[in-house]
Write a protein that holds these residues in place. Structure first.
Motif, PDB file in Angstrom:
ATOM      1  N   VAL A  19       0.830  -1.204   0.000  1.00 29.69           N
ATOM      2  CA  VAL A  19       0.000   0.000   0.000  1.00 29.69           C
ATOM      3  C   VAL A  19       0.868   1.259   0.000  1.00 29.69           C
ATOM      4  N   SER A  20       2.070   1.167   0.559  1.00 25.67           N
ATOM      5  CA  SER A  20       2.995   2.299   0.505  1.00 25.67           C
ATOM      6  C   SER A  20       3.388   2.570  -0.946  1.00 25.67           C
ATOM      7  N   LYS A  21       3.718   1.514  -1.665  1.00 19.77           N
ATOM      8  CA  LYS A  21       4.092   1.666  -3.072  1.00 19.77           C
ATOM      9  C   LYS A  21       2.947   2.272  -3.869  1.00 19.77           C
ATOM     10  N   ARG A  22       1.729   1.826  -3.594  1.00 24.27           N
ATOM     11  CA  ARG A  22       0.571   2.361  -4.314  1.00 24.27           C
ATOM     12  C   ARG A  22       0.320   3.827  -3.986  1.00 24.27           C
ATOM     13  N   PHE A  23       0.626   4.234  -2.747  1.00 22.41           N
ATOM     14  CA  PHE A  23       0.494   5.652  -2.418  1.00 22.41           C
ATOM     15  C   PHE A  23       1.456   6.486  -3.254  1.00 22.41           C
ATOM     16  N   PHE A  24       2.707   6.064  -3.347  1.00 19.41           N
ATOM     17  CA  PHE A  24       3.696   6.836  -4.085  1.00 19.41           C
ATOM     18  C   PHE A  24       3.465   6.789  -5.595  1.00 19.41           C
ATOM     19  N   GLU A  25       2.639   5.871  -6.051  1.00 16.86           N
ATOM     20  CA  GLU A  25       2.275   5.817  -7.468  1.00 16.86           C
ATOM     21  C   GLU A  25       1.097   6.729  -7.800  1.00 16.86           C
ATOM     22  N   SER A  79      -6.601   9.085   2.636  1.00 17.64           N
ATOM     23  CA  SER A  79      -7.737   8.190   2.431  1.00 17.64           C
ATOM     24  C   SER A  79      -7.641   7.476   1.094  1.00 17.64           C
ATOM     25  N   SER A  80      -6.560   7.721   0.381  1.00 19.18           N
ATOM     26  CA  SER A  80      -6.301   7.058  -0.895  1.00 19.18           C
ATOM     27  C   SER A  80      -4.861   6.569  -0.897  1.00 19.18           C
ATOM     28  N   PRO A  81      -4.668   5.331  -1.340  1.00 14.78           N
ATOM     29  CA  PRO A  81      -5.593   4.287  -1.761  1.00 14.78           C
ATOM     30  C   PRO A  81      -6.661   3.983  -0.696  1.00 14.78           C
ATOM     31  N   LEU A  82      -7.751   3.398  -1.154  1.00  8.05           N
ATOM     32  CA  LEU A  82      -8.906   3.217  -0.284  1.00  8.05           C
ATOM     33  C   LEU A  82      -8.612   2.357   0.942  1.00  8.05           C
ATOM     34  N   ASP A  83      -7.676   1.420   0.804  1.00  5.47           N
ATOM     35  CA  ASP A  83      -7.365   0.546   1.934  1.00  5.47           C
ATOM     36  C   ASP A  83      -6.142   1.028   2.722  1.00  5.47           C
ATOM     37  N   PHE A  84      -5.697   2.262   2.453  1.00  5.84           N
ATOM     38  CA  PHE A  84      -4.467   2.754   3.076  1.00  5.84           C
ATOM     39  C   PHE A  84      -4.573   2.777   4.601  1.00  5.84           C
ATOM     40  N   ARG A  85      -5.590   3.420   5.130  1.00  7.64           N
ATOM     41  CA  ARG A  85      -5.710   3.567   6.578  1.00  7.64           C
ATOM     42  C   ARG A  85      -5.848   2.219   7.264  1.00  7.64           C
ATOM     43  N   LYS A  86      -6.662   1.346   6.717  1.00  5.61           N
ATOM     44  CA  LYS A  86      -6.896   0.040   7.325  1.00  5.61           C
ATOM     45  C   LYS A  86      -5.588  -0.745   7.441  1.00  5.61           C
ATOM     46  N   LEU A  87      -4.814  -0.804   6.356  1.00  2.00           N
ATOM     47  CA  LEU A  87      -3.582  -1.596   6.350  1.00  2.00           C
ATOM     48  C   LEU A  87      -2.495  -0.948   7.198  1.00  2.00           C
ATOM     49  N   ALA A  88      -2.420   0.382   7.140  1.00  2.00           N
ATOM     50  CA  ALA A  88      -1.393   1.084   7.918  1.00  2.00           C
ATOM     51  C   ALA A  88      -1.674   0.995   9.417  1.00  2.00           C
TER      52      ALA A  88
END
Length: 297
Positions: A19-25, A79-88
């Motif tokens: 999810v970190s990688k997806r945030f930086f993308e 809040s994006s990616p949508l699952d960011f908060r949950k996984l973090a």
């Protein structure tokens, strides 16, 4: 050191890297929403230590997340990616528990924890002294339980000329311990006996670095780790650092039980405000923060 068999499910560690990688993308227009000059902000996206003063920026993007108290900080997280908060959040909670386990072992190694031994028979005076010491132990642990946790997601993009720059320059971490999760791409180096040693990534493991606070608290028994990050031409590198220390308002000082005539105090008191002032004035020619806290003999 690298920590294996720590009990945190591989799914949780791999999910936070993903999810970190997806945030930086995400498009820059989405990421820049979290840019801030306020170093105390609960969320901050950026590039360098001090983007106002640094002449040369690090070859990285970062996202810093304040994790404690979580209910107050969470609404500010992306809040994006949508699952960011949950996984973090899942990851942050697991790592905090692991940190407290390590603290318990460190305090015991310093002779600051008195483990109960039910097989011993003590008189009333000894029991009273023991209970008092156990209460003091609980107070120490409670302060760490209430301590701050800062999670830093790092992205090191491919660099066309990696020999001319660094992902992060040599530094030690402010705080007690840093638990670092890295992907399979090499980059982290630790200074050992004046040499830079590359830390080989082990999937799912944690690199545990001693921070400035622990060196100060232990009056020099534990040494803060100097480290840096290299970049490469081919691959993105993702790491997730969880930095743990005492509460932001706490005064950090050598533990009185570890100061004596034969081992006098080696460091002055410090706090988070002192560190922030240091960061604001920091440049590449200045001594690091820990050196600014050392007492001269």
């Amino acid at each position: 050191m690298q920590l294996l068999n720590h009990g945190i499910p591989y799914e949780i560690t791999s999910n936070v890297v993903d999810v970190s990688k997806r945030f930086f993308e995400l498009p820059f227009s989405e990421r820049e929403k979290y840019m801030s000059a306020d170093m105390g902000s609960p969320v901050r996206y950026g590039t360098s230590y001090n983007q106002t003063n640094d002449d040369v920026f690090c070859w990285r993007d970062f996202l810093k997340l304040v994790c404690h108290p979580l209910p107050d900080a969470l609404p500010h997280w992306p809040s994006s990616p949508l699952d960011f908060r949950k996984l973090a959040v899942s990851y942050a909670k697991e790592v905090k528990f692991l940190f407290l386990m390590l603290v318990d072992a460190i305090l015991e190694s310093l002779g600051l924890m008195n483990k109960k031994n039910k097989t011993e028979e003590n008189d009333e005076d000894e029991d009273e002294d023991k209970n008092k010491e156990e209460d003091e132990d609980e107070e120490i642990l409670k302060e760490f339980e209430d301590g701050s946790q800062l999670m830093v997601l790092n992205c090191y993009p491919p660099c066309p000329q990696p020999d001319l720059t660094l992902g992060m320059p040599p530094h030690s971490d402010y705080g007690f311990l840093t638990l670092l999760l890295q992907d399979e791409v090499k980059g982290l180096q630790i200074q050992h006996k004046e040499n830079w040693v590359t830390v080989k990534p082990i999937p799912g493991s944690f690199v545990v670095n001693v921070g400035d606070h622990l060196e100060i608290f232990s009056n020099g028994t534990f040494k803060s780790v100097l480290h840096r990050v290299l970049v490469n031409q081919m691959n993105y590198r993702i790491s997730v650092a969880s930095l743990h220390c005492l509460p932001f308002k706490s005064i950090v000082q050598p533990c009185p039980k570890l100061v004596s005539e034969t081992n006098p105090r080696h460091y002055m008191d410090t706090n988070f405000a002192s560190f922030i002032e240091y960061l604001k004035s920091r440049d590449s020619t200045k001594e690091n923060f820990l050196h600014s806290r050392k007492l001269t003999s």
